[in-house]
Scaffold this active site. Structure first.
Site, short mmCIF file in Angstrom:
data_model
loop_
_atom_site.label_atom_id
_atom_site.label_comp_id
_atom_site.label_asym_id
_atom_site.label_seq_id
_atom_site.Cartn_x
_atom_site.Cartn_y
_atom_site.Cartn_z
N ILE A 308 0.83 -1.35 -0.38
CA ILE A 308 -0.13 0.01 -0.09
C ILE A 308 0.96 1.62 -0.13
O ILE A 308 2.08 1.30 0.44
CB ILE A 308 -0.76 0.09 1.20
CG1 ILE A 308 -1.69 -0.90 0.98
CG2 ILE A 308 -1.79 1.12 1.43
CD1 ILE A 308 -3.19 -1.23 2.37
N THR A 309 0.48 2.62 -0.51
CA THR A 309 0.54 3.24 -0.91
C THR A 309 1.29 3.80 0.21
O THR A 309 0.60 3.92 1.04
CB THR A 309 0.13 4.08 -1.53
OG1 THR A 309 0.03 3.99 -3.04
CG2 THR A 309 1.00 5.72 -2.00
N HIS A 310 3.03 4.61 0.69
CA HIS A 310 3.56 5.52 1.75
C HIS A 310 3.60 6.49 1.06
O HIS A 310 4.33 7.00 0.00
CB HIS A 310 4.76 5.52 2.51
CG HIS A 310 4.95 5.59 2.79
ND1 HIS A 310 5.05 5.47 4.29
CD2 HIS A 310 6.02 6.34 2.93
CE1 HIS A 310 6.00 6.61 5.78
NE2 HIS A 310 6.65 7.13 4.62
N PRO A 311 3.27 7.91 2.21
CA PRO A 311 2.91 7.67 3.45
C PRO A 311 0.83 7.89 3.19
O PRO A 311 0.38 9.03 2.90
CB PRO A 311 3.07 8.77 3.95
CG PRO A 311 3.23 9.21 3.32
CD PRO A 311 4.49 8.79 2.17
N GLU A 315 -2.53 2.68 4.84
CA GLU A 315 -0.92 1.74 4.98
C GLU A 315 -1.70 1.59 6.88
O GLU A 315 -0.59 0.43 7.01
CB GLU A 315 0.24 3.35 5.06
CG GLU A 315 1.34 2.03 5.31
CD GLU A 315 2.33 3.33 5.10
OE1 GLU A 315 3.62 2.83 4.92
OE2 GLU A 315 2.61 4.25 5.16
#
Length: 325
Positions: A308-311, A315
């Protein structure tokens, strides 16, 4: 005028409930509809009801600096939520200066000498303010429609009785939205429209098995989808609970909005996600990710291991589910 058509759709919605509380008829009061068109802020506000509308309006007024007292008959606000979820929302409201009285059923309403209002509860407590807001639910708008003459039955609560194709008990007559007992959210009513659109086009569609999320736009937000922990246990599931503070999510730290927690309910036998409650920034967006996982039949481990994309706040799903091992 008389209008004819091959089909009739009843979509009259609901109206704010005004219960028979002693003195209420003699005291000016607002509903949520009035509160959305105020020319100026009240000096102080008493809110009757700690459901979604009550807490959202209390949160809004608290943010604007208005002293607010919420009077709620239940053991905690947001009756459908788990105790810990309601407690966290309560803490958010109290941080805005909102006073919350629970186990407090209003028994009498009266005007004060200073042109304000005082609410007395059944156990003798009092709440005073310059204005009064009723947030005690909504009632279906069915009176005066002649439904009985058309053979349209109502439920015991006064909603139009429909099947999973939104058909009433009268041939050719359908009902949709709040008046049909659909969960009282705009997105649920919109889905009713899509069901009817497809049915009228000759396609197969129904309301069976719909997974309808909701959000409570307080500060911080609450997003919910599926079963609560209490509902899951009552339904007989063997439950695992994943829970972690929102403060553990990197995006929450960068936003400086670390209040709340992530809570995910798991079926221990199948590893499927049964529901979730998210409290924190963008919680209403995060639950959509959980909803998609539930609709797709993903096991909790698959969501835990997803990249999942950070930030981002989503997440946090990696983080909360990682707590299960």
């Amino acid at each position: 005028r008389r209008v004819r058509g091959a089909r009739v759709l009843i979509n009259t919605g609901t109206a704010p409930a005004v219960p028979p509380i002693e003195g209420l008829a003699d005291v000016p009061h607002w509903t949520s509809e009035d509160l959305l068109a105020l020319p100026e802020l009240p000096d102080s506000l008493v809110v009757l009801g700690g459901g979604v509308i009550g807490v959202e309006m209390a949160s809004l007024m608290g943010l604007l600096g208005v002293p607010v007292t919420v009077v709620h008959a239940g053991a905690h606000i947001l009756d459908r939520e788990d105790d810990d979820v309601a407690a966290e929302v309560t803490a958010g409201l109290e941080a805005l200066g909102v006073t919350i009285l629970t186990g407090a059923r209003a028994s009498r309403v009266a005007a004060t000498d200073g042109r304000g209002v005082v609410v007395t509860t059944a156990d003798g407590r009092e709440a005073t303010g310059s204005h009064l807001l009723l947030a005690l639910g909504r009632t279906p708008v069915t009176a005066g429609l002649g439904l009985e003459a058309a053979g349209v039955e109502l439920t015991g609560r006064g909603f139009v009785r429909v099947d999973d194709h939104l058909r009433t008990t009268a041939p050719g007559v359908y009902a949709a939205g709040d008046v049909a007992g659909t969960p009282q959210f705009t997105h649920a009513s919109w889905n009713d429209f899509r069901v009817l659109r497809d049915l009228f086009a000759g396609k197969e569609a129904s309301t069976t098995g719909r997974l309808i999320p909701w959000a409570v736009f307080t500060t911080p937000e609450l997003g919910h989808v599926g079963l609560s922990e209490a509902e899951a246990r009552k339904a007989g599931y063997e439950v695992r609970v994943a829970k972690t503070p929102t403060a553990a999510v990197p995006r929450a730290k960068t936003l400086g909005r670390t209040e709340g927690f992530f809570k995910v309910i798991i079926d221990a036998r199948t590893d499927l996600i049964l529901g979730a409650a998210i409290i924190g920034a963008e919680a209403s967006e995060v639950v959509a990710s959980i909803q998609m996982a539930m609709l797709g039949g993903l096991r909790w481990q698959q969501v835990r291991d997803a990249v999942i994309t950070h930030p981002t706040m989503s997440e946090g799903l990696n983080i909360v589910l990682d707590s299960l091992g």
